[in-house]
Design a protein around this motif. Structure first.
Motif, mmCIF file in Angstrom:
data_model
loop_
_atom_site.group_PDB
_atom_site.id
_atom_site.type_symbol
_atom_site.label_atom_id
_atom_site.label_comp_id
_atom_site.label_asym_id
_atom_site.label_seq_id
_atom_site.Cartn_x
_atom_site.Cartn_y
_atom_site.Cartn_z
ATOM 1 N N PRO A 192 0.819 -1.335 -0.019
ATOM 2 C CA PRO A 192 -0.023 -0.056 -0.056
ATOM 3 C C PRO A 192 0.867 1.301 -0.001
ATOM 4 O O PRO A 192 0.426 2.462 -0.575
ATOM 5 C CB PRO A 192 -0.680 -0.049 1.066
ATOM 6 C CG PRO A 192 -0.276 -1.417 2.137
ATOM 7 C CD PRO A 192 0.731 -1.991 1.180
ATOM 8 N N PHE A 193 2.111 1.181 0.569
ATOM 9 C CA PHE A 193 2.961 2.525 0.600
ATOM 10 C C PHE A 193 3.586 2.824 -0.713
ATOM 11 O O PHE A 193 3.403 3.722 -1.323
ATOM 12 C CB PHE A 193 3.935 2.012 1.805
ATOM 13 C CG PHE A 193 3.474 2.162 3.008
ATOM 14 C CD1 PHE A 193 3.012 2.963 4.011
ATOM 15 C CD2 PHE A 193 3.125 0.586 3.652
ATOM 16 C CE1 PHE A 193 2.468 2.990 5.065
ATOM 17 C CE2 PHE A 193 2.441 0.438 4.756
ATOM 18 C CZ PHE A 193 2.363 1.612 5.493
ATOM 19 N N ILE A 194 4.057 1.515 -1.524
ATOM 20 C CA ILE A 194 4.705 1.653 -2.786
ATOM 21 C C ILE A 194 3.330 2.263 -3.721
ATOM 22 O O ILE A 194 3.646 3.093 -4.530
ATOM 23 C CB ILE A 194 5.038 0.441 -3.178
ATOM 24 C CG1 ILE A 194 6.211 -0.073 -2.514
ATOM 25 C CG2 ILE A 194 5.381 0.491 -4.691
ATOM 26 C CD1 ILE A 194 6.990 -1.197 -2.596
ATOM 27 N N HIS A 251 -1.292 5.173 8.058
ATOM 28 C CA HIS A 251 -1.866 3.706 7.595
ATOM 29 C C HIS A 251 -1.692 2.641 8.743
ATOM 30 O O HIS A 251 -0.547 3.024 9.440
ATOM 31 C CB HIS A 251 -1.060 3.369 6.318
ATOM 32 C CG HIS A 251 -1.350 1.853 5.835
ATOM 33 N ND1 HIS A 251 -1.068 0.585 6.549
ATOM 34 C CD2 HIS A 251 -2.161 1.631 4.725
ATOM 35 C CE1 HIS A 251 -1.636 -0.150 5.878
ATOM 36 N NE2 HIS A 251 -2.218 0.230 4.898
ATOM 37 N N PRO A 252 -2.308 1.606 9.049
ATOM 38 C CA PRO A 252 -2.342 1.177 10.192
ATOM 39 C C PRO A 252 -0.965 0.364 10.342
ATOM 40 O O PRO A 252 -0.421 0.084 11.352
ATOM 41 C CB PRO A 252 -3.353 -0.233 10.074
ATOM 42 C CG PRO A 252 -4.524 0.414 9.260
ATOM 43 C CD PRO A 252 -3.705 1.535 8.337
ATOM 44 N N ASP A 253 -0.117 0.058 9.069
ATOM 45 C CA ASP A 253 1.061 -0.661 9.214
ATOM 46 C C ASP A 253 2.206 0.505 9.430
ATOM 47 O O ASP A 253 3.465 0.102 9.084
ATOM 48 C CB ASP A 253 1.121 -1.419 7.883
ATOM 49 C CG ASP A 253 0.206 -2.866 8.090
ATOM 50 O OD1 ASP A 253 -0.116 -3.192 9.263
ATOM 51 O OD2 ASP A 253 -0.129 -3.330 7.187
ATOM 52 N N GLU A 262 13.644 2.371 9.885
ATOM 53 C CA GLU A 262 14.376 3.331 10.913
ATOM 54 C C GLU A 262 14.269 4.673 10.859
ATOM 55 O O GLU A 262 15.234 5.611 10.805
ATOM 56 C CB GLU A 262 16.105 2.900 10.958
ATOM 57 C CG GLU A 262 16.448 1.533 11.298
ATOM 58 C CD GLU A 262 17.648 1.261 10.900
ATOM 59 O OE1 GLU A 262 18.564 2.080 10.784
ATOM 60 O OE2 GLU A 262 18.077 -0.236 11.531
ATOM 61 N N ARG A 263 12.939 4.838 10.448
ATOM 62 C CA ARG A 263 12.614 6.581 10.174
ATOM 63 C C ARG A 263 11.454 6.779 11.425
ATOM 64 O O ARG A 263 10.850 5.678 11.859
ATOM 65 C CB ARG A 263 11.944 6.689 9.045
ATOM 66 C CG ARG A 263 13.170 6.482 7.875
ATOM 67 C CD ARG A 263 14.035 7.419 7.950
ATOM 68 N NE ARG A 263 13.535 8.728 7.294
ATOM 69 C CZ ARG A 263 13.856 9.174 6.150
ATOM 70 N NH1 ARG A 263 14.720 8.805 5.478
ATOM 71 N NH2 ARG A 263 13.622 10.662 6.054
ATOM 72 N N SER A 264 11.296 7.917 11.713
ATOM 73 C CA SER A 264 10.132 8.324 12.572
ATOM 74 C C SER A 264 8.857 8.453 11.808
ATOM 75 O O SER A 264 8.794 9.123 10.722
ATOM 76 C CB SER A 264 10.698 9.744 13.151
ATOM 77 O OG SER A 264 9.399 10.488 13.362
ATOM 78 N N PRO A 265 7.601 7.814 12.202
ATOM 79 C CA PRO A 265 6.314 8.184 11.432
ATOM 80 C C PRO A 265 5.993 9.429 11.302
ATOM 81 O O PRO A 265 5.687 10.024 10.498
ATOM 82 C CB PRO A 265 5.477 7.225 12.198
ATOM 83 C CG PRO A 265 6.150 6.458 13.187
ATOM 84 C CD PRO A 265 7.596 6.979 13.469
ATOM 85 N N ILE A 266 6.144 10.131 12.335
ATOM 86 C CA ILE A 266 5.855 11.904 12.558
ATOM 87 C C ILE A 266 6.790 12.480 11.597
ATOM 88 O O ILE A 266 6.062 13.303 10.824
ATOM 89 C CB ILE A 266 5.966 12.414 13.864
ATOM 90 C CG1 ILE A 266 4.936 11.613 14.841
ATOM 91 C CG2 ILE A 266 5.569 13.704 13.858
ATOM 92 C CD1 ILE A 266 5.131 12.144 16.284
#
Lengths: 336, 336
Positions: A192-194, A251-253, A262-266
């Motif tokens: 879904p991200f791609i 997204h839930p994932d 290794e990244r911050s979601p925010i």
């Protein structure tokens, strides 16, 4: 462009050098689209985007069909952000001699599928030779004059919403671009991200519903990331935007994917571009009425992320601290 | 673009792949502009041109100010060819890092001077980085719906006119491009030819007058040369165009300049591009009425160059012989 000139500098310089007022012109430079008033109740909106190989996309991993769709999606998203309905499209391409016919055909099929999906027509354009694949699309949309939603008309105390998950396209870009350097990740988890990065769907139906509701005070599409795009509304409406980090929808994932990356979601949600959802403001007290209106008309879910107040800038509230992220994005230094 | 695909092939392929019909669309791909019908009596015309450094211009000898003007002129010429009045402009540029600020400012001043001269407004655009300077301009014009002049509406027996000298820009290009290889030529003699190439003036006023006269049956602007541009009218109106070589209008000094350049004037007049005058057809018997109409309204001189008849192609009558030059230009083998 000269390294010391930002795109904003250039646009300001251009706008300052040329005549920008005109009869029948409701809004020129400075919003998602120019707004024209041909006659009667009608407003027509006009937008253009230029995309350059290796700058805005990478043909080495962006499949031609999806790229064709995305080239139009970025323009339709601007039309959605005015609350208008796409009408027609002009397409100019500079093509290098090295481009393959099969690539061009697939790219064109992608473009055609997006034109069909949003009930547009290809009405003109120009094809030329060039050293670098460069695609310039102009799109025209229509609406009623009193339904156009600008960036400059938010008021203090309005509630800020977005029309979809943030950060998905940014995560997708990392998966596509940095493939070799990343750990192996389950294809189903990444998909879904791609998809959001390669083939975003502009929120045209949602934008039109929001405009028809009569409850939205200002709107902008999310192409450069929330920090930059919301800053346009704040600057042009002469107010501050206060964003609550804990309310940013993802997204839930996203959290799981960000751990793998290794990244911050925010960080991705605030500074990541290419999501092509809408950010918009609503008079305080009208939020539930809007949510009900969307539900009655089969609209998508929307997410409350903050509020406006007198002042300036885009302020992110996170872990009890506030930082101004306007036009800059957010560099996370915590460990969540 | 792939070497075996011509621009015409590509446009046909694009037009065939994408939806091109639409409500409010009077004319899509295949004329100088797309024609839209927003409401009431109005028609809006929309055109786009893409210009690439070293392909369509050469910054090494094209001064920035004049190039800025010409980038808009090529679009305004398309609007003139529909009989419409320019309204507004969108500007997209891909700029390499190496471009100098002073060049960019002069180029922009040139563009602004053309915007002012033709009473337009800059209403939007996009600035991006790219390896090669690429300029994409979309221009919007307006007129009355029943005044739009298409390419497809000439009839057999019409008289063919052009609105200015032919071949001047082609001679000017040779002076600019092949400077080192050419014999020294008096600057005053070269000046009008060089001006026509570097800084052509689109026949906007003339196009509008011709449309208002109600006497013009079809029209097209001269950007690729008479042989190609008149062929569009012939093809789309399903008739033959017969051009009398002896009637082709040229600057009084064209013959002298062509001797110095060792080129045939007719070659330049038939195959040379970039003149940005208009080629148009008029019902037989209405020629004098049109000439009188233009004279009464301070219009420019126009030049009768031939006639249409049933059939196809563009046929040049020269020294008692006829050759079909449609889309091909003319290679002169005589010695005049």
């Amino acid at each position: 462009m000269p390294a010391h000139w930002s795109e904003l500098d250039l646009i300001k310089h251009f706008a300052g050098s040329c005549r920008i007022d005109k009869k029948q012109l409701i809004k020129g430079i400075g919003d998602d689209c120019a707004v024209l008033h041909p006659a009667g109740d009608e407003a027509w909106v006009l937008t253009t985007d230029m995309l350059v190989d290796t700058v805005h996309f990478d043909t080495s991993w962006h499949p031609a069909f999806q790229l064709g769709r995305k080239c139009l999606a970025v323009n339709l998203s601007d039309i959605a952000a005015m609350g208008a309905t796409p009408h027609s499209v002009m397409l100019s391409v500079a093509l290098p001699d090295t481009i393959e016919t099969v690539w061009l055909e697939q790219w064109l099929q992608g473009l055609a599928s997006m034109i069909d999906e949003f009930d547009c027509a290809l009405i003109g354009g120009d094809t030329v030779r060039g050293a670098q694949l460069t695609i310039s699309i102009t799109a025209l949309g229509t609406t009623a004059r009193n339904r156009v939603i600008l960036r400059s008309t938010a008021g203090p105390g309005d509630t800020i919403f977005v029309s979809g998950y943030l950060g998905s396209a940014a995560a997708g870009l990392l998966f596509c671009r940095d493939k070799a350097a990343l750990p192996a990740v389950d294809e189903q988890l990444k998909a879904p991200f791609i998809k959001r990065h390669l083939d975003p769907s502009p929120d045209v139906f949602c934008g039109s519903l929001l405009a028809q509701s009569g409850l939205v005070t200002a709107m902008q599409d999310l192409s450069d990331g929330l920090a930059t795009d919301l800053a346009h509304i704040a600057e042009q409406s002469h107010l501050a935007a206060i964003v609550d980090a804990e309310r940013l929808p993802g997204h839930p994932d996203l959290a799981q994917v960000c751990r793998l990356l290794e990244r911050s979601p925010i960080d991705l949600q605030v500074a990541g571009g290419d999501d092509y959802h809408l950010v918009f403001t609503v008079k305080r007290g009208a939020e539930q009425e809007l949510i009900d209106y969307l539900a009655r008309h089969d609209g998508p879910p929307i997410y409350k992320i903050g509020r406006t107040e007198p002042g300036s800038g885009v302020h992110l509230l996170h872990d009890g601290e506030s930082s101004d992220i306007a036009f800059r994005g957010f560099q996370h230094h915590g460990n969540d």
